[in-house]
Write an enzyme that holds these catalytic residues in place. Sequence first.
Site, PDB file in Angstrom:
ATOM      1  N   LYS B  54      39.342  41.417  38.355  1.00  0.00           N
ATOM      2  CA  LYS B  54      37.963  40.896  38.494  1.00  0.00           C
ATOM      3  C   LYS B  54      37.165  41.192  37.224  1.00  0.00           C
ATOM      4  CE  LYS B  54      34.100  41.178  41.798  1.00  0.00           C
ATOM      5  NZ  LYS B  54      33.634  41.848  43.028  1.00  0.00           N
ATOM      6  N   SER B 129      32.034  38.901  46.630  1.00  0.00           N
ATOM      7  CA  SER B 129      31.919  38.458  45.262  1.00  0.00           C
ATOM      8  C   SER B 129      33.264  38.380  44.537  1.00  0.00           C
ATOM      9  CB  SER B 129      30.986  39.388  44.489  1.00  0.00           C
ATOM     10  OG  SER B 129      31.477  40.683  44.520  1.00  0.00           O
ATOM     11  N   SER B 153      32.842  42.812  49.419  1.00  0.00           N
ATOM     12  CA  SER B 153      33.273  41.853  48.411  1.00  0.00           C
ATOM     13  C   SER B 153      34.751  41.746  48.123  1.00  0.00           C
ATOM     14  CB  SER B 153      32.544  42.124  47.092  1.00  0.00           C
ATOM     15  OG  SER B 153      31.189  41.758  47.244  1.00  0.00           O
TER      16      SER B 153
END
Lengths: 95, 458
Positions: B54, B129, B153
């Site tokens: 990420k 997210s 997330s």
Amino acid sequence: MKITQDLVLHVAKLARLKLDPHELEKFKKELSSILEYMDVLHEVNTDGVNPTFHTNSTTNALRDDEVWSSQSKDDALSNAPKLLDGCIVVPRVIE
Amino acid sequence: MKAVENFLERIHADTLNAFVSIDEKGAARAAAAAGKAIEQGEEDLLQGIPIAVKDNICTKGIRTTCSSNILKNFVPTYDAHVTEMLKRRGAVILGKTNMDEFAMGSTTTTSNIGPTRNPWDASKTPGGSSGGSAAAVAAGLCAAALGSDTGGSVRQPASFCGITGLKPTYGTVSRFGLVAFASSLDQIGPMGRTARDVAVLYDAIRGHDKRDSTSVPREHLPTSLDGLDMHGIRIGVPDVFFSEGLAHDVERAVRHAISVFRELGADIVTVDLPHIRYGVAVYYIIAPAEASSNLARYDGVRYGVRHGDEKDLFDMYCETRAHGFNSEVKRRIMLGTYALSAGYYDAYYRKASQVRTLIIEDFRRAFTHCDIIAGPTAPITAFGLNEMVDDPLSIYLLDIYTIPANLAGLPALSIPCGFGDEGMPVGLQLMAPAFRDNIILGAAMTFQDHTRFHEVKP
């Protein structure tokens, strides 16, 4: 909690955020409705309850006072927007 | 080498917008090194395995943007602890995945480079997210990925994309090199196609790190990959996780999953979590408050895109941040600043922190009656990319089941358990007491040994 324009401007100043008039109005509405939702917490009895800021039982994580390398000056400056002679340039700070 | 090339080709052909940047050279180098190591008899499970990371996790020399404007050109000069661990184990980092800006969001639509699409239905969100990571794993663009989880997330996008994602016990995975959002809530989490993949990745990245003062100095054994014998295991099901707001199709799939555990020998018991319903309110005061402090560093001085320095310092700060952050980030900074400001601190931040204590105690009490707490990961399945964009509060309320684990620092895992009426994946969430991540991972392995939901591909 009544969210006034002045309050939004005050918070924006604290947060160092410049808001345009459209954003000002939008945040006033949104913060109002979000904070109204938060009012539900007032129905919880928290007398004598200690706040939790951190879920671990670890306390101060200390280390020995030994020199260790972190990063070189070049590395530290490598993402700076404006450099001069190995220093970061910023607007005048002292009048 | 060939496998990595295949993955890179797939990534280039990808229309899901899952990646922010791809590290071809680094991946090729790592793949070659892994190839050599394997030839020489190296048996590490992670050698040569292609992983996506990420874009809020620092990778030395590779742009790390947090899908933001302000950090769009930021190149870290060091690796995050988890990045170091992956490299040490011979994993191949393919690139950085898309996310909601600064990890603030549940849809990956607030990214500066545009939304990531759900591989099961490109008109829908992959969740957020860590939407890029979830979509990449589900679409076979990588073998596994790292995400981060502050209020759900990792778990919610895992649920929306039909994969497995773990939010570890707080403190077990170092946050050094993770761009901070809310320091008492953030954890990096592994995401993969199966619970075993996730367990292997978890073992690789966990462990004490001096550079993160919240990292727990605890020894750990490798997580067992044998699964968990469910006989004698008590699974607690809280009524509050099955009340209004939960979609019928999600409830059906989750209740069916719980019955599978019953058939495998588990005892199903009801547990009470009376303060959980305040979780969203508590979280949306604490997380923005911590974020307002953590994001104060983005001032245009030492890094990041700078604006307005022709005038004075105050203007530079205000213009830099106005241009650099999207509206969701600004909204949360404003909320957090307000909650911490003089005159409001007691009514909001302190009050929320006290209710947080009550939530933690709810879990402590519940776990005296059960070993695992089960429920849905999200109240609905993945929705349209353009839905709910004008109503931030509705999106916040979707985090209702995932938030409590972050507030209490407990481990929580989402695994696929079926499909909703529109054919979109449904996630089952399993929670355990602190440092019992192995229990939910083991239970998930056993569940996946007896079901096939995790094998279905988009």
